[in-house]
Design a protein around this motif. Structure first.
Motif, PDB file in Angstrom:
ATOM      1  N   CYS A  26       0.874  -1.218  -0.017  1.00  0.00           N
ATOM      2  CA  CYS A  26      -0.045   0.061   0.050  1.00  0.00           C
ATOM      3  C   CYS A  26       0.835   1.175  -0.105  1.00  0.00           C
ATOM      4  N   CYS A  42      -5.588  -2.873   0.636  1.00  0.00           N
ATOM      5  CA  CYS A  42      -4.993  -2.505   1.747  1.00  0.00           C
ATOM      6  C   CYS A  42      -6.042  -2.819   2.929  1.00  0.00           C
ATOM      7  N   GLN A  62       0.158   4.121   0.970  1.00  0.00           N
ATOM      8  CA  GLN A  62      -0.262   5.082   2.018  1.00  0.00           C
ATOM      9  C   GLN A  62       0.483   4.554   3.216  1.00  0.00           C
ATOM     10  N   CYS A  63       0.486   3.280   3.511  1.00  0.00           N
ATOM     11  CA  CYS A  63       0.794   2.883   4.923  1.00  0.00           C
ATOM     12  C   CYS A  63       1.850   1.845   4.772  1.00  0.00           C
ATOM     13  N   ALA A  92      -6.066  -1.369   5.602  1.00  0.00           N
ATOM     14  CA  ALA A  92      -6.565  -0.153   6.296  1.00  0.00           C
ATOM     15  C   ALA A  92      -7.092   0.819   5.413  1.00  0.00           C
ATOM     16  N   HIS A  93      -6.738   0.790   4.151  1.00  0.00           N
ATOM     17  CA  HIS A  93      -7.365   1.883   3.110  1.00  0.00           C
ATOM     18  C   HIS A  93      -8.256   1.444   2.028  1.00  0.00           C
TER      19      HIS A  93
END
Ligand SMILES: [Zn+2]
Length: 385
Positions: free
Chosen positions: A338, A355, A340-341, A357-358
């Motif tokens: 991912c 992801c 972003q993270c 989380a996303h």
């Protein structure tokens, strides 16, 4: 910087036949030199060096009037070509890779002769619109753009029934263009040709697939013709013609795409892909032997179809010319992480990663943003959703 120019040439019929003889004699020289090396190896496990072979050129030219017609230096270049092939062979052996001994070149696989230095058996004459090649004459050139820098090497190349000259130039001045402020990561793919980190999609052209039918028809027609017949010769020329058309269409697309990217972006980050490794695992031997072979052949075909190596080198050339920067990054896990993270995503479909989380993201855009971030460019996350 260094740059190559390729121009179509229009030989007279006499020049065309001498060009063909020139190719043939260089091919024979190559094969004779290869034969000498093979025999030396077979009989006494001895390896022969370039110097020993080029040392015989003078004698060869002395007793063979066919060979004596051509430039000494172009013959040296042909012997060096063999030397390079041998060196690559030994390198692969040493690295423990599967290494095929260099092969004899059939005439239809031998399509070019190089003169290693302008002025030595060859001469670029832009004022006359001609190129002089020793033993061939002053051949008319269609130079569709001005040649800059210093002409270093000159090659003649046959593609089907056409002839080209390739000039490799040194000290070509760069022509920087104004900055745009745009920096992108570029994810190259199969379904799409490429995707940028800011979400631009460059669709895949798939010329080879489109032309596959045409190619199959040409090849089938060739296989039905009798060996040595005039019909077979024509059918063979047709196959070469289809190949040439596909190559040209692809090169046009690569040039156009690279030109647009270079015009619009100051920095372009790409994965440092080793295409040969990707395409050579077709037999399915690298991972899970036997499985996915069909899928891989399809993928390989698409990769070859897309012609990454050519695109990258065209892009690099244009970037250098325009004063733009290309950054190569490690491709490891760019598609599955991912952006972003940094969590590991799942990939339920080719075009989507998820992801934990996303959530779901476009796989290629995510990949492009990772590439961007790895290159240390800002926009990797700038407008991340
Ligand atoms: Zn995430």
């Amino acid at each position: 910087m260094r740059r190559a120019y390729k121009f179509r040439v229009y030989p007279t019929s006499g020049q065309a036949s001498r060009l063909a003889q020139c190719l043939r004699d260089h091919q024979r020289l190559y094969n004779a030199a290869l034969e000498e090396r093979r025999e030396a190896w077979r009989m006494r496990r001895a390896s022969i060096r370039y110097g020993q072979q080029s040392g015989q050129l003078k004698d060869i030219r002395g007793f063979d009037p066919d060979q004596a017609r051509w430039s000494f230096s172009s013959q040296q270049a042909t012997l060096r070509r063999l030397d390079k092939a041998m060196a690559a062979f030994y390198r692969r052996c040493k690295a423990g890779q599967k290494a095929g001994y260099p092969r004899f070149k059939a005439l239809d696989r031998w399509d070019s002769v190089e003169w290693p230095s302008d002025g030595d058996g060859c001469r670029w004459k832009p004022d006359m619109g001609r190129v002089y090649l020793q033993g061939v004459g002053h051949v008319k050139v269609h130079a569709h753009r001005p040649v800059q820098g210093r002409v270093k090497t000159i090659s003649a190349k046959r593609e089907g029934r056409r002839w080209y000259v390739v000039l490799s130039c040194d000290d070509v001045p760069a022509r920087p263009i104004p900055a745009t402020g745009r920096e992108v990561g570029l994810d190259v793919g199969v379904a799409r040709f490429a995707t940028t980190s800011d979400g631009e999609v460059i669709a895949s052209p798939r010329y080879t697939r489109k032309s596959a039918d045409e190619m199959a028809a040409a090849q089938q027609s060739l296989s039905r013709k009798q060996r040595g017949s005039a019909n077979r010769k024509r059918a063979r020329a047709k196959v070469a013609e289809v190949h040439r058309r596909v190559r040209n269409r692809r090169a046009d697309f690569h040039h156009k795409t690279a030109r647009a990217l270079v015009r619009e972006c100051d920095v372009i980050a790409l994965e440092d892909l080793c295409i040969t490794n990707m395409t050579r695992s077709a037999s399915g031997t690298l991972e899970e032997p036997g499985t996915n072979v069909a899928a891989k052949s399809g993928l390989n075909r698409s990769i070859l179809d897309a012609g990454w190596g050519q695109f990258m080198s065209i892009l690099a050339g244009k970037a250098e010319d325009a004063g733009r920067r290309i950054v190569l990054v490690n491709p490891r896990n760019t598609s599955i992480t991912c952006h972003q993270c940094g969590a590991r995503c799942t990939r339920p479909r080719q075009d989507t990663v998820i992801c934990p989380a996303h959530g779901a993201m476009d796989a290629d855009v995510n990949g492009a943003r990772n590439i961007c971030a790895r290159a240390g460019l800002g926009s990797g996350q700038a407008d991340a959703a």
